[in-house]
Design a protein around this motif. Structure first.
Motif, short mmCIF file in Angstrom:
data_model
loop_
_atom_site.label_atom_id
_atom_site.label_comp_id
_atom_site.label_asym_id
_atom_site.label_seq_id
_atom_site.Cartn_x
_atom_site.Cartn_y
_atom_site.Cartn_z
N ARG A 41 -3.53 7.37 -0.35
CA ARG A 41 -4.90 7.28 -0.87
C ARG A 41 -5.31 8.65 -1.40
NH1 ARG A 41 -8.21 3.29 0.92
NH2 ARG A 41 -9.34 4.02 -0.89
N THR B 299 0.82 -1.19 0.00
CA THR B 299 0.00 0.00 0.00
C THR B 299 0.86 1.25 0.00
OG1 THR B 299 -1.35 -1.30 1.46
CG2 THR B 299 -2.11 0.92 0.99
N THR C 194 -12.37 6.22 -1.42
CA THR C 194 -13.04 6.44 -0.14
C THR C 194 -12.32 7.41 0.79
OG1 THR C 194 -11.98 4.39 0.54
CG2 THR C 194 -14.30 4.27 -0.08
N THR D 23 -7.20 -0.16 -5.65
CA THR D 23 -8.59 0.25 -5.88
C THR D 23 -8.65 1.70 -6.37
OG1 THR D 23 -9.04 -1.05 -3.92
CG2 THR D 23 -10.87 0.21 -4.83
N ASN E 281 -3.12 2.30 -3.03
CA ASN E 281 -4.19 1.31 -3.05
C ASN E 281 -4.63 1.08 -4.49
OD1 ASN E 281 -6.79 0.14 -3.02
ND2 ASN E 281 -6.85 0.55 -0.83
C1 LIG Z 1 -8.01 -0.31 -0.78
O1 LIG Z 1 -9.24 0.39 -0.54
C2 LIG Z 1 -10.39 -0.44 -0.53
C3 LIG Z 1 -11.57 0.47 -0.39
O2 LIG Z 1 -11.36 1.39 0.63
C4 LIG Z 1 -10.30 -1.43 0.59
O3 LIG Z 1 -11.45 -2.28 0.56
C5 LIG Z 1 -9.08 -2.27 0.38
O4 LIG Z 1 -8.89 -3.14 1.47
C6 LIG Z 1 -7.82 -1.39 0.26
N1 LIG Z 1 -6.71 -2.19 -0.10
C7 LIG Z 1 -5.57 -2.11 0.51
C8 LIG Z 1 -4.52 -3.02 0.02
O5 LIG Z 1 -5.38 -1.34 1.44
#
Ligand SMILES: *[C@@H]1O[C@H](CO)[C@@H](O)[C@H](O)[C@H]1NC(C)=O
Ligand SMILES: *[C@@H]1O[C@H](CO)[C@@H](O)[C@H](O)[C@H]1NC(C)=O
Ligand SMILES: *[C@@H]1O[C@H](CO)[C@@H](O)[C@H](O)[C@H]1NC(C)=O
Ligand SMILES: *[C@@H]1O[C@H](CO)[C@@H](O)[C@H](O)[C@H]1NC(C)=O
Length: 961
Positions: A93, A43, A116, A50, A48
């Motif tokens: 993030r 991370t 988020t 996502t 992230n």
């Molecule tokens: C990245 O963000 C998503 C949504 O907030 C979360 O579900 C996920 O666990 C996160 N992934 C990491 C690797 O932190």
């Protein structure tokens, strides 16, 4: 080391199996760091995934990115470094997405709700369309949402209420519909709610009264209705309360006027009523703007407002406020006061004394007082108002006095309106100092004296309206210096003398020039032709005389032209056919003579035509505007006849001569058609005429060619044809286009043939025509007036020939009128046909036998035969002419190749006389050779067979060459 040096595939296989391999390699520190990171390390190093996926999805939603805002959004660059993306340092993030003002087009991908950690979304000033996703409610960290100035539609997502940290919602200037969700009332931290300029409907939810942090409420320009909820007027943090331009009704709860933090109230253009509390200026000490215009408020002007010392904008216009206006001199910051359209005033002489107090307001920019019940004297202190004043509007009330002579002090005035008052005296000369003035409106007063020529110094002046005063003297020619003037109205004064050519020639005038109802004399200057942008010209009810200048026809934007009630004379010139936009024409009560021009029928937009009380004579046309009796007036002209029956005019007499000729023609035609040898007789007779006839007249002595072959410039021709306007187009010839134009000091109508220099051979054609026409003169040849061989404005070759104008157009048009022209033309009678045949024959005889260098026309056909006013034929288009001397000097091979290719198929070879035969057939049978016949070369024989079916045709025509 072996593994690291292996292929990529082996390398990956080694890495992915995870921990086992890692343990194996754990002694290599470097490898451990890179290939076996913990989740947390991933991370922090890569961010992230996502967020990256969400941003890329967002990018996919964008269909146009002209500024390249998203170029950096690629896989080589970490997304935290992408343009417009800000990440939190710790979690990597996305916290801010700022893509404002990037001209982006696209939709707001719902993936945005996966970011988020977002606190701010700034997408304002783009062209996002589609809807705002309900999913946005997942962004629970969001503080600012700005999507204003886009094209977003749909409803405001009620889910926004789940973003409980929201402080600012800016959704203004979109296409949002539906109601304001009452759920938004739960956003306790919200300071700004801005949804202005959308299509929101319904009433304002009272729940918004729970927005206990709200400072700015901007709901302007929607379709909100119902009353303003009392709850809303109880938010103690409120600073700016903007609900203008909706359909709100009812009264405003007095609690609003007790919110001491309030800096502005704007509720303009609703249906609110009630009056203002007398303490408003004391309970709202921070008030900067109070905008209540366009409602139904009543009651007095609260005197306490003079205590609201920060007040800048005061707009009470268009309500029912009444009573005196207090002294406002203590309001040092005041910039705008709009009080127009109320019932302010007491009827006492000091009604306007508050103006004197306003001289303390040194930032005053606008003062608008029109349409109130003010009486009394205009204070001369008005000239001591702030020099920042740019808008001053008085009047519409019973103000007396005069315009102070130092009005010129207000040097920044852009708009000055003193109208509909009892103000007397003259317009001060100092007005000329108002160099920034754009509009000067002083109509319907009792001003006298002369119009000061100093107005000519106001270069910015755009509109001058002095209608309905008692102004005297002449119109100052200096007004012609106002090169930005679009409208000038001087109607209903006592102005005399001539109309200065500088004024009527002011080409910037585009809206209106109204000089009516004065005592102006002289003629309408030629310069009127400069008014090519003007829409309305009114010179009616003066003592103007002389003829209408033909240049008036240049004013092709005119929709209204009134010349009524003057002493104009002469005919209505044909050039007025140039008034293509004209809708209303007034010529009544003048001394116009001659006939009613036919072209008036063709002015498509004309719906009002007043020709009454003149000396017009002859036939009243029946088409176009003349079809509608209520659209025209022709009474008071004693010698008019015909027209539609509703006009109840006498039918036009049929001349005796004409009658006789008619019967003669029919006998001849009958005998020709019935006799088996009739046609042959006819052809022979004509050819005999051609052969035997001496030229009917000596070569005309009125030399249009000799010595005066003065060249004309491109610019002159450009001007004379209104810039080769398609409205002037009269034909398309073999080598170019022919325009009608007005040329020279005498304003002769001419035909300008512009050769298409792109076509091959055009130069030769130009030379041929010039040469052929240089030395020949014959009454049945179209006279060349001049020629032009130069460059156009674009630097391209330009060649043109200027001929005398033939009002009746080409024979082609008469023989084979196009469908839409048919109604205009009558059928040629036999006599006319015979005369045309003779005219053409005499030309051929002349150019073949009587010129000192014989000439062959080589393209004789109906479209090259033009008819003058008296239906005499004139041969034109010598573009293909061959001088025999030259032909004979060339080798015969060359000769055939040049001639063989020229001319219009069907009329060519073996020569002019052959073409003449075809012409005769067309002329007397009215038949037209079909395209089909042209295909394999039209033979006279075939054509004759078609023209005279069931007859045996024998030709005895001798070929001349
Ligand atoms: C990245 O963000 C998503 C949504 O907030 C979360 O579900 C996920 O666990 C996160 N992934 C990491 C690797 O932190
Ligand atoms: C990615 O964007 C950066 C920054 O604009 C640029 O320098 C780089 O060349 C881009 N890479 C690719 C593969 O387009
Ligand atoms: C992100 O958002 C989209 C659309 O809202 C959804 O389909 C997807 O499952 C979300 N999650 C991830 C991890 O991309
Ligand atoms: C949102 O953008 C508009 C237009 O640029 C701007 O006027 C407004 O102040 C912005 N709102 C916020 C909360 O920043």
């Amino acid at each position: 080391m072996y593994l690291l040096g292996g292929t990529g595939r082996a390398f990956t296989q080694m890495v992915l199996p995870g921990m086992t391999l890692c343990v194996f390699w754990s002694f290599i520190v470097f490898a451990n760091l890179v290939f076996c990171p913990s989740n947390a390390t991933i991370t922090s190093l890569l961010g992230n995934e996502t967020d990256r996926v969400a941003l890329l999805a967002f990018k996919r939603g964008i269909s146009s990115d002209p500024l390249g805002a998203l170029i950096s959004w690629n896989n080589t660059l970490h997304f935290c470094k992408w343009k417009g993306v800000t990440c939190s340092r710790h979690h990597q993030r996305v916290t801010i997405l700022d893509l404002s003002q990037q001209i982006l087009v696209g939709y707001m991908s719902p993936y945005i709700s996966n970011l988020t950690f977002l606190r701010e979304i700034n997408l304002q000033d783009n062209s996002f369309n589609g809807q705002i996703t309900q999913e946005i409610g997942r962004l629970f960290r969001l503080r600012v949402l700005n999507t204003s100035v886009n094209s977003l539609g749909g409803e405001i997502p009620a889910n926004l209420s789940r973003c409980i940290h929201l402080q600012a919602i800016s959704l203004g200037n979109n296409n949002l519909t539906g109601q304001i969700p009452s759920e938004l009332g739960t956003l306790r931290k919200l300071k700004l709610l801005e949804v202005q300029s959308n299509f929101l409907i319904g009433s304002i939810p009272p729940s918004l009264g729970n927005l206990s942090s709200l400072t700015d409420l901007r709901l302007r320009s929607n379709h909100l209705e119902g009353s303003i909820p009392d709850e809303l007027t109880q938010i103690q943090s409120m600073v700016s309360f903007v609900l203008s331009d909706n359909e709100l009704s009812g009264t405003i709860s007095s609690s609003l006027y007790n919110i001491s933090s309030l800096e502005g109230i704007a509720v303009m253009e609703n249906q609110l009523y009630g009056s203002l509390p007398s303490h408003i200026g004391i309970s709202l000490p921070k008030l900067q703007f109070l905008l209540l215009g366009g409602n139904q408020f009543t009651g007095p002007f609260p005197i306490s407002l003079s205590n609201a010392s920060r007040l800048q904008w005061l707009e009470l216009q268009y309500n029912h406020f009444s009573g005196p206006v207090p002294n406002l001199g203590s309001l040092q910051h005041l910039t705008e006061i709009y009080l127009w359209g109320n019932q302010f005033g007491t009827g006492k002489a000091d009604d306007l004394s508050f103006i004197t107090s306003l001289t303390n307001c040194s930032f005053l920019e606008s003062l608008d007082l029109i349409e109130n019940h003010f009486k009394g004297i205009l204070p001369s202190s008005i000239t001591n108002l702030s020099t920042h004043l740019s808008w001053l509007q008085l009047g519409g009330s019973q103000i007396v006095g005069s315009i102070p002579s130092h009005i010129g002090n207000l040097i920044n005035l852009q708009y000055l309106s003193i109208c509909k008052t009892f103000i007397t005296g003259s317009i001060p000369t100092s007005i000329g100092k108002l160099r920034n003035l754009q509009r000067m409106l002083m109509y319907e007063n009792m001003l006298s004296g002369q119009i000061p020529s100093s107005i000519g110094n106001i270069a910015q002046l755009n509109m001058l309206n002095l209608n309905e005063n008692n102004l005297t003297g002449s119109i100052p020619s200096a007004l012609g210096n106002c090169k930005n003037l679009e409208a000038m109205l001087l109607s209903k004064n006592n102005l005399r003398g001539a109309i200065p050519r500088q004024v009527i020639g002011l080409s910037s005038l585009s809206i209106v020039l109204n000089l009516s109802h004065n005592t102006l004399t002289g003629s309408l200057p030629l310069e009127v032709g400069n008014l090519i942008h003007l829409t309305s010209l009114d010179v009616s009810s003066n003592i103007l005389s002389g003829e209408i200048p033909t240049t008036l026809g240049n004013c092709e934007s005119l929709t209204e032209l009134y010349m009524d009630v003057n002493s104009f004379q002469g005919t209505i010139p044909s050039s007025l056919s140039g008034l293509k936009a004209i809708q209303s024409l007034g010529f009544s009560y003048n001394n116009f003579s001659g006939s009613i021009p036919k072209y008036l029928e063709e002015l498509q937009l004309l719906t009002y035509l007043n020709l009454s009380f003149n000396n017009l004579l002859g036939e009243v046309p029946k088409q176009g505007v003349f079809r509608n009796a209520s659209a025209i007036s022709v009474i008071g002209n004693d010698n008019l006849c015909g027209g539609i029956t509703e006009l109840k005019l006498d039918p036009c007499p049929i001349l005796d001569k004409e009658k006789k000729r008619k019967s003669l023609v029919s006998t001849v035609i009958i005998s020709v058609a019935s006799g088996p040898l009739g046609l042959i007789f006819l052809l022979c007779a004509s050819v005999a005429l051609y052969r035997l006839r001496k030229p009917r007249t000596k070569p005309s002595s009125t030399s249009s060619m000799e010595g005066q072959h003065l060249k004309v410039s491109y610019a002159e021709l450009f001007k004379s044809t209104n810039g080769f306007n398609s409205a002037n187009l009269i034909g398309v010839g073999s080598y170019g286009t022919v325009y009608e134009g007005i040329l020279g000091r005498d304003e002769n109508i001419v035909a300008v043939k512009v050769l298409n220099c792109q076509l091959r051979g055009v130069s030769t054609s130009f030379m041929a025509e010039c040469e052929a026409l240089r030395n020949i003169r014959h009454r049945n040849l179209v006279k060349i007036i001049t020629s032009c061989s130069s460059m156009d404005f674009g630097g391209n070759d330009f060649k043109a020939l200027v001929f005398e104008y033939m009002p009746n157009g080409s024979l082609e048009k008469w023989l084979h009128p196009k469908l839409d022209e048919q109604y205009k033309l009558r059928i040629l009678n036999f006599n006319e046909r015979l005369n045309i045949a003779i005219d053409v024959a005499s030309v051929l005889d002349y150019i073949h036998h009587h010129c000192h260098t014989p000439i062959a026309h080589c393209d004789l056909k109906p479209s090259n035969i033009l008819l003058d006013e008296d239906m005499n034929a004139h041969v034109c288009d010598f573009g293909l002419a061959q001088l025999y001397s030259r032909i004979t000097s060339k080798s015969s091979k060359e000769q055939s190749s040049t001639i063989g290719l020229k001319g219009t198929i069907g009329y060519i070879a073996p020569g002019d006389v052959y073409s003449y035969g075809i012409l005769l057939l067309e002329l007397f049978t009215g038949k037209c050779p079909t395209d089909d016949m042209f295909k394999d070369g039209l033979s006279l024989h075939k054509f004759a067979e078609m023209a005279f079916p069931n007859r045996t045709i024998r030709f005895l025509i001798p070929y001349s060459h």
